[in-house]
Design an enzyme around this catalytic site. Structure first.
Site, PDB file in Angstrom:
ATOM      1  N   GLU A 263      27.772  43.653  55.378  1.00  0.00           N
ATOM      2  CA  GLU A 263      28.447  44.868  55.879  1.00  0.00           C
ATOM      3  C   GLU A 263      27.877  46.108  55.209  1.00  0.00           C
ATOM      4  O   GLU A 263      28.576  47.077  54.968  1.00  0.00           O
ATOM      5  CB  GLU A 263      29.972  44.816  55.685  1.00  0.00           C
ATOM      6  CG  GLU A 263      30.646  43.566  56.175  1.00  0.00           C
ATOM      7  CD  GLU A 263      30.551  43.356  57.682  1.00  0.00           C
ATOM      8  OE1 GLU A 263      30.397  44.356  58.409  1.00  0.00           O
ATOM      9  OE2 GLU A 263      30.628  42.196  58.110  1.00  0.00           O
TER      10      GLU A 263
ATOM     11  N   GLN B 120      40.675  44.491  20.406  1.00  0.00           N
ATOM     12  CA  GLN B 120      40.572  45.703  21.232  1.00  0.00           C
ATOM     13  C   GLN B 120      39.594  45.518  22.404  1.00  0.00           C
ATOM     14  O   GLN B 120      39.827  46.021  23.503  1.00  0.00           O
ATOM     15  CB  GLN B 120      40.128  46.887  20.376  1.00  0.00           C
ATOM     16  CG  GLN B 120      40.269  48.191  21.129  1.00  0.00           C
ATOM     17  CD  GLN B 120      39.708  49.375  20.365  1.00  0.00           C
ATOM     18  OE1 GLN B 120      38.581  49.335  19.883  1.00  0.00           O
ATOM     19  NE2 GLN B 120      40.499  50.414  20.238  1.00  0.00           N
TER      20      GLN B 120
ATOM     21  N   ARG C   2      44.372  31.766  23.157  1.00  0.00           N
ATOM     22  CA  ARG C   2      43.121  31.388  22.492  1.00  0.00           C
ATOM     23  C   ARG C   2      42.914  32.227  21.233  1.00  0.00           C
ATOM     24  O   ARG C   2      42.780  33.456  21.302  1.00  0.00           O
ATOM     25  CB  ARG C   2      41.942  31.622  23.461  1.00  0.00           C
ATOM     26  CG  ARG C   2      40.586  31.324  22.883  1.00  0.00           C
ATOM     27  CD  ARG C   2      40.383  29.837  22.694  1.00  0.00           C
ATOM     28  NE  ARG C   2      39.045  29.539  22.198  1.00  0.00           N
ATOM     29  CZ  ARG C   2      38.648  28.319  21.879  1.00  0.00           C
ATOM     30  NH1 ARG C   2      39.481  27.299  21.979  1.00  0.00           N
ATOM     31  NH2 ARG C   2      37.419  28.114  21.433  1.00  0.00           N
TER      32      ARG C   2
ATOM     33  N   PRO D 185      15.204  40.271  60.960  1.00  0.00           N
ATOM     34  CA  PRO D 185      14.315  40.165  59.797  1.00  0.00           C
ATOM     35  C   PRO D 185      13.786  41.546  59.350  1.00  0.00           C
ATOM     36  O   PRO D 185      13.623  41.799  58.166  1.00  0.00           O
ATOM     37  CB  PRO D 185      13.184  39.264  60.304  1.00  0.00           C
ATOM     38  CG  PRO D 185      13.836  38.417  61.355  1.00  0.00           C
ATOM     39  CD  PRO D 185      14.856  39.302  62.021  1.00  0.00           C
TER      40      PRO D 185
END
Ligand SMILES: Cc1cc2nc3c(=O)[nH]c(=O)nc-3n(C[C@H](O)[C@H](O)[C@H](O)COP(=O)(O)OP(=O)(O)OC[C@H]3O[C@@H](n4cnc5c(N)ncnc54)[C@H](O)[C@@H]3O)c2cc1C
Length: 390
Positions: free
Chosen positions: A369, A285, A274, A135
């Protein structure tokens, strides 16, 4: 300099890609649907059993485990390709054994510990955890206070650990504790193997994390373990633990490449289909630059990750490079997945696509990590120190 994988490692990467395509990706809709319905983000026991059987049949277990335990003893470079492919799917499946504890045990376990813990672990028969964070000490593990004191021939552990993964499944855990407060991280922190369960060692609470999965808070109250539980040299646990973290950080680099590549592939498939305002998204772009930048950054990340892996395989120091990967890979994948979510519009905000699971996975990787900011500190400190040394 050779930038090409060997034929053997390329074949393994291709095999892994096939396993992911044929076994893991088809399970994604079911995993996502269950999670959207309020269930845990996990496989059913049957799904896990089937995947275990298939991956074992394909020879995908123990890839970096020693040959003496039936493993393939593959170098880190080969594992980068394997982990990249594995991370393309959000189906929560890991190939046993998990590499970081495997490598830490290989470096530190004595003959008795190799037989009792490492051998079954390397064969994928057991699961292990590692308890470092507390903690009051996470990003700065040198500040840990959990203590281990000698009592007769035994050790007695007292303290509290938090955010520990896999505690619901593990048979043993590597627990880091202070054996000499005055020396701290420089000779005063040791590693111990603790069997689960052991009297005095309690899982106090389960903490559900974003994106599924849980971590656990642990309490050690006069937890007595035998003298033989010491892993490696007394006081010298911090170095092997850092080595273990490097293994995971390179793995995180590879995972991020796989996640970002999947997101980019999804953009490239969807954007031409789409149309908005009379033209496909792929002709805008804004979208093209996302595609170009994502491809460029994924390429850079791949080169960085393979380079660090090659250094580790050659026994060279790679601490800064590994920190650079941890920062760059997690930020890169976060950005690419976010852009994919944007390209998919409303659909990108659903729990039907794997993108939200990918985002959650990457988000967590910016903390565990070592948080990004701590790695930036490590990189800068190392560079400034080397400049001072001239
Ligand atoms: C999914 C998940 C799984 C985990 N599994 C394990 C496990 O199995 N075993 C285990 O021991 N631990 C585990 N952890 C714990 C993890 O390693 C820690 O959460 C992490 O190291 C950060 O520690 P902390 O939470 O105490 O954050 P702190 O150290 O309090 O840091 C909080 C924030 O402060 C900032 N910060 C900290 N230091 C600096 C600095 N020097 N400069 C600038 N900013 C800074 C950063 O933004 C950082 O994110 C896990 C965590 C997660 C999220």
């Amino acid at each position: 300099m050779n930038f090409k994988l060997s034929d053997e490692h390329q074949m393994l990467k291709d095999l892994m890609a096939r396993f992911v395509r044929e076994q893991l990706i088809p399970l994604e809709p079911a995993v996502l649907k269950r999670e959207a319905g309020g269930a845990e983000f996990m496989l059913t026991a049957d799904e896990k059993k089937r995947l275990d059987a298939k991956s074992k049949e394909l020879g995908l277990w123990g890839l970096d485990a020693p040959e003496e335990f039936g493993g393939s003893d593959l170098p880190v470079v080969a594992m980068v390709g394997v982990n990249e492919e594995l991370a393309r799917s959000i189906t929560p499946y890991e190939l046993p054994p998990d590499s970081p504890n495997l490598h830490m045990m290989q470096k530190t376990a004595n003959a008795e510990q190799r037989a009792k813990y490492l051998a079954p672990y390397a064969r994928g028969e057991t699961i292990s955890a590692i308890a470092v964070s507390e903690p009051g000490a996470g990003g700065d593990p040198a500040g840990m206070t959990t203590s281990a004191k000698r009592v007769g021939g035994d050790w007695v552990l007292n303290g509290r650990k938090i955010w520990v993964s896999k505690m619901d499944r593990a048979q043993w855990a590597i627990v880091m504790a202070v054996t000499d407060k005055a020396k701290g991280a420089r000779g005063g922190i040791s590693a111990f193997i603790v069997d689960i369960p052991t009297p005095g060692f309690k899982i106090e609470r389960r903490i559900p994390m974003i994106g599924g999965g849980s971590t656990f808070e642990l309490v050690f109250e006069n937890c007595r373990i035998p003298g033989s539980a010491l892993l490696g040299e007394e006081g010298n646990g911090f170095g092997p633990m850092q080595g273990r973290l490097s293994t995971r950080r390179i793995q995180i680099g590879a995972w991020c490449i796989g996640i970002a590549q999947r997101a980019l592939d999804m953009i490239c498939e969807y954007a031409p289909q789409r149309s908005t305002f009379g033209a496909p998204l792929s002709e805008r772009q804004a979208i093209q630059w996302w595609v170009a930048d994502a491809a460029t950054k994924i390429h850079a990340c791949r080169l960085m990750t393979y380079e660090a892996a090659a250094r580790v395989d050659a026994g060279e120091e790679a601490r800064s490079q590994v920190s650079m990967i941890k920062v760059f890979a997690t930020e890169m994948a976060w950005e690419v997945v976010d852009q994919a979510m944007q390209v998919f519009g409303g659909m990108g905000m659903t729990k039907e696509l794997p993108l939200q699971a990918m985002a959650n996975r990457v988000r967590k990787a910016r903390i565990y990590e070592g948080p990004t900011e701590v790695h930036r500190m490590v990189i800068a400190r190392e560079l400034l120190r080397s400049k001072r040394r001239g």
